[in-house]
Design a protein around this motif. Structure first.
Motif, PDB file in Angstrom:
ATOM      1  N   ILE A  92       2.524  93.247  27.606  1.00 36.58           N
ATOM      2  CA  ILE A  92       1.256  93.756  27.106  1.00 36.58           C
ATOM      3  C   ILE A  92       0.403  94.297  28.249  1.00 36.58           C
ATOM      4  O   ILE A  92       0.472  93.811  29.373  1.00 36.58           O
ATOM      5  CB  ILE A  92       0.462  92.668  26.353  1.00 36.58           C
ATOM      6  CG1 ILE A  92       0.189  91.467  27.275  1.00 36.58           C
ATOM      7  CG2 ILE A  92       1.177  92.244  25.088  1.00 36.58           C
ATOM      8  CD1 ILE A  92      -0.862  90.517  26.769  1.00 36.58           C
ATOM      9  N   ASN A  93      -0.393  95.306  27.937  1.00 34.83           N
ATOM     10  CA  ASN A  93      -1.414  95.816  28.841  1.00 34.83           C
ATOM     11  C   ASN A  93      -2.758  95.643  28.136  1.00 34.83           C
ATOM     12  O   ASN A  93      -3.193  96.505  27.370  1.00 34.83           O
ATOM     13  CB  ASN A  93      -1.165  97.281  29.178  1.00 34.83           C
ATOM     14  CG  ASN A  93       0.130  97.487  29.941  1.00 34.83           C
ATOM     15  OD1 ASN A  93       0.338  96.896  30.990  1.00 34.83           O
ATOM     16  ND2 ASN A  93       1.007  98.315  29.408  1.00 34.83           N
ATOM     17  N   ALA A  94      -3.403  94.497  28.393  1.00 35.95           N
ATOM     18  CA  ALA A  94      -4.595  94.137  27.634  1.00 35.95           C
ATOM     19  C   ALA A  94      -5.774  95.047  27.926  1.00 35.95           C
ATOM     20  O   ALA A  94      -6.660  95.211  27.084  1.00 35.95           O
ATOM     21  CB  ALA A  94      -4.977  92.681  27.922  1.00 35.95           C
ATOM     22  N   SER A  96      -5.553  98.409  28.760  1.00 36.46           N
ATOM     23  CA  SER A  96      -5.327  99.791  28.327  1.00 36.46           C
ATOM     24  C   SER A  96      -4.802  99.877  26.899  1.00 36.46           C
ATOM     25  O   SER A  96      -4.452 100.977  26.429  1.00 36.46           O
ATOM     26  CB  SER A  96      -4.372 100.509  29.292  1.00 36.46           C
ATOM     27  OG  SER A  96      -3.193  99.756  29.512  1.00 36.46           O
ATOM     28  N   ASN A  97      -4.710  98.749  26.210  1.00 33.91           N
ATOM     29  CA  ASN A  97      -4.360  98.715  24.783  1.00 33.91           C
ATOM     30  C   ASN A  97      -3.006  99.373  24.493  1.00 33.91           C
ATOM     31  O   ASN A  97      -2.887 100.217  23.597  1.00 33.91           O
ATOM     32  CB  ASN A  97      -5.463  99.373  23.939  1.00 33.91           C
ATOM     33  CG  ASN A  97      -6.806  98.716  24.128  1.00 33.91           C
ATOM     34  OD1 ASN A  97      -6.908  97.491  24.125  1.00 33.91           O
ATOM     35  ND2 ASN A  97      -7.843  99.516  24.315  1.00 33.91           N
ATOM     36  N   ASP A  98      -1.991  98.971  25.241  1.00 36.56           N
ATOM     37  CA  ASP A  98      -0.661  99.487  25.007  1.00 36.56           C
ATOM     38  C   ASP A  98       0.387  98.458  25.419  1.00 36.56           C
ATOM     39  O   ASP A  98       0.058  97.385  25.944  1.00 36.56           O
ATOM     40  CB  ASP A  98      -0.435 100.829  25.712  1.00 36.56           C
ATOM     41  CG  ASP A  98      -0.851 100.815  27.174  1.00 36.56           C
ATOM     42  OD1 ASP A  98      -0.474  99.873  27.884  1.00 36.56           O
ATOM     43  OD2 ASP A  98      -1.562 101.739  27.604  1.00 36.56           O
ATOM     44  N   VAL A  99       1.632  98.804  25.179  1.00 43.54           N
ATOM     45  CA  VAL A  99       2.759  97.916  25.474  1.00 43.54           C
ATOM     46  C   VAL A  99       3.776  98.672  26.317  1.00 43.54           C
ATOM     47  O   VAL A  99       4.092  99.831  26.022  1.00 43.54           O
ATOM     48  CB  VAL A  99       3.425  97.410  24.172  1.00 43.54           C
ATOM     49  CG1 VAL A  99       4.626  96.523  24.489  1.00 43.54           C
ATOM     50  CG2 VAL A  99       2.422  96.663  23.306  1.00 43.54           C
ATOM     51  N   SER A 100       4.277  98.035  27.363  1.00 45.05           N
ATOM     52  CA  SER A 100       5.304  98.621  28.221  1.00 45.05           C
ATOM     53  C   SER A 100       6.650  97.952  27.950  1.00 45.05           C
ATOM     54  O   SER A 100       6.705  96.763  27.628  1.00 45.05           O
ATOM     55  CB  SER A 100       4.933  98.459  29.697  1.00 45.05           C
ATOM     56  OG  SER A 100       3.752  99.157  30.007  1.00 45.05           O
ATOM     57  N   PRO A 122      -4.568  93.701  23.364  1.00 44.28           N
ATOM     58  CA  PRO A 122      -3.405  92.884  23.000  1.00 44.28           C
ATOM     59  C   PRO A 122      -3.249  91.716  23.957  1.00 44.28           C
ATOM     60  O   PRO A 122      -3.377  91.873  25.172  1.00 44.28           O
ATOM     61  CB  PRO A 122      -2.230  93.863  23.128  1.00 44.28           C
ATOM     62  CG  PRO A 122      -2.710  94.892  24.109  1.00 44.28           C
ATOM     63  CD  PRO A 122      -4.184  95.026  23.860  1.00 44.28           C
ATOM     64  N   VAL A 123      -2.981  90.528  23.411  1.00 41.71           N
ATOM     65  CA  VAL A 123      -2.839  89.337  24.256  1.00 41.71           C
ATOM     66  C   VAL A 123      -1.474  88.672  24.120  1.00 41.71           C
ATOM     67  O   VAL A 123      -1.119  87.823  24.938  1.00 41.71           O
ATOM     68  CB  VAL A 123      -3.948  88.301  23.951  1.00 41.71           C
ATOM     69  CG1 VAL A 123      -5.314  88.856  24.325  1.00 41.71           C
ATOM     70  CG2 VAL A 123      -3.919  87.852  22.498  1.00 41.71           C
ATOM     71  N   TYR A 133       5.685  93.259  17.426  1.00 43.65           N
ATOM     72  CA  TYR A 133       4.287  93.153  16.994  1.00 43.65           C
ATOM     73  C   TYR A 133       3.454  92.589  18.130  1.00 43.65           C
ATOM     74  O   TYR A 133       3.931  91.787  18.941  1.00 43.65           O
ATOM     75  CB  TYR A 133       4.152  92.239  15.775  1.00 43.65           C
ATOM     76  CG  TYR A 133       4.239  92.977  14.446  1.00 43.65           C
ATOM     77  CD1 TYR A 133       3.084  93.381  13.778  1.00 43.65           C
ATOM     78  CD2 TYR A 133       5.463  93.262  13.874  1.00 43.65           C
ATOM     79  CE1 TYR A 133       3.158  94.055  12.567  1.00 43.65           C
ATOM     80  CE2 TYR A 133       5.554  93.940  12.658  1.00 43.65           C
ATOM     81  CZ  TYR A 133       4.395  94.335  12.016  1.00 43.65           C
ATOM     82  OH  TYR A 133       4.461  95.008  10.815  1.00 43.65           O
ATOM     83  N   VAL A 134       2.170  93.010  18.153  1.00 45.08           N
ATOM     84  CA  VAL A 134       1.200  92.422  19.058  1.00 45.08           C
ATOM     85  C   VAL A 134       0.051  91.851  18.234  1.00 45.08           C
ATOM     86  O   VAL A 134      -0.178  92.248  17.088  1.00 45.08           O
ATOM     87  CB  VAL A 134       0.630  93.455  20.063  1.00 45.08           C
ATOM     88  CG1 VAL A 134       1.712  93.947  20.998  1.00 45.08           C
ATOM     89  CG2 VAL A 134      -0.038  94.625  19.334  1.00 45.08           C
TER      90      VAL A 134
END
Length: 366
Positions: A92-94, A96-100, A122-123, A133-134
């Motif tokens: 998670i990239n809390a 920048s609101n995205d997922v890597s 996202p946490v 899912y986040v």
């Protein structure tokens, strides 16, 4: 006063900011690898560590996610997740609101995708089969992706955005059940457990909300037969921490099996179970303790050891895939602890790797 108390209790399980870390070059494919996430506000990175056959731990690399963290504690479990085929790592990239997504290669990690989501902050992330899912603390929501297990690519899942039980819910973790036909979320601030049944297309269908048996439900882990086990910080009450067990029904609703069972420590925040579902461990942050519980076939809990191990302010846990080793992440002295687990659940310290950055979040092992 009530809201202030909740914020104080939740903060007991948070971490701080981070400095730099040097890494070794040598790595061996056969050795066990651990990953944690920096959550740095300037450049978020996955940090990798390896345990050799003789038990020694060493840092082996840092890998930029392309996104940013928040630079402060997230109050979460599950910042990282491995795909079922163990070929990909999601982070998670809390900030920048995205997922890597990283592909796990012989010589380290390779970033293969970074995809934005609809929610805010996202946490925690979970992945199963071809879905991920986040859960988001910024707007109290969940959001899904299509996940390609062949190349690691993510695609936002239309109509997957759903709200949790209330505003300011303080979500800690999201996880698929073992059959991947439901999602479970713990809400620290509302003291609720929210679950969603999923359609064949992987979309949330019915939302179910139940009161947590203990207050401040935090990290959890699924065992067998739809059972899951939740650590409860109990508002940070001294020696008040508890653990509860639940049964997930076919309609996606959660039903209490046993709880709230006393840990005998303060603020149980993180929880993992052994692969056979017979033992659970909690990280009790202010108490600087790792506690252990036995789990019977019906999901009932019994305390094995209130202080099975001592770590300075532990902030996460991870289990080896064969259930023989427990890993601890400690915010107090910025270390990873390595413990062997015997058949009775007793822990024996094998190794400790110090000098980690402060503020890391998440811990998974491959």
């Amino acid at each position: 006063m009530k809201n202030t108390f909740k914020r104080t209790a939740i903060s007991l399980c948070l971490a701080a900011s981070l400095p730099t870390l040097a890494f070794a070059d040598n790595r061996h494919e056969s050795e066990e690898t651990l990953y944690t996430l920096s959550n740095a506000a300037v450049q978020n990175e996955v940090l990798a560590f390896q345990r050799a056959d003789d038990g020694r731990m060493e840092a082996i690399g840092s890998y930029a996610t392309g996104g940013v963290g928040t630079g402060r504690g997230l109050g979460n479990q599950g910042a990282l997740a491995l795909s079922e085929n163990k070929r990909f790592l999601l982070a998670i990239n809390a900030g920048s609101n995205d997922v890597s997504v990283f592909r796990i290669e012989r010589d380290g990690l390779k970033l293969v995708d970074r995809t934005a989501e609809q929610g805010l902050t996202p946490v925690s992330v979970t992945v199963s089969h071809n879905r991920a899912y986040v859960v988001n603390s910024g707007d109290d929501s969940i959001f899904g992706f299509e996940f390609n297990p062949a190349n690691g690519k993510l695609k936002p899942l239309a109509k997957s955005y759903r709200k949790l039980s209330a505003q300011g819910s303080g979500p800690a973790q999201i996880s698929f059940d073992r059959d991947a036909d439901a999602l479970v979320v713990t809400e620290k601030a509302t003291n609720k457990i929210t679950s969603f049944s999923l359609t064949e297309q992987g979309l949330p269908h019915s939302r179910h909300v139940v009161d947590s048996s203990g207050t401040t439900p935090f990290g959890f882990s699924f065992g067998r037969h739809g059972q899951f086990f939740v650590a409860e910080a109990q508002g940070g009450a001294v020696n008040g921490a508890t653990v509860s067990s639940y049964q997930l029904a076919e309609d996606g609703s959660a039903h209490l099996i046993d709880g709230a069972i006393a840990v005998g420590q303060t603020a149980a925040c993180w929880l993992v179970t052994t692969p056979n579902g017979r033992i659970a461990f909690t990280a009790d942050t202010p108490a600087s303790a790792i506690s252990s519980f036995a789990i019977d076939r019906t999901g009932h809990l019994s305390l094995l050891n209130s202080k099975a191990a001592e770590e300075i302010r532990p902030t996460d846990l991870a289990m080896a895939t064969d259930g023989s080793v427990l890993y601890t992440l400690s915010g107090g002295d910025h270390s990873i602890g390595v413990y062997s687990i015997n058949k009775t659940g007793a822990l024996k310290k094998l190794e400790s790797l110090d000098s980690l950055p402060a503020g890391v979040t998440g811990l998974v092992v491959r």
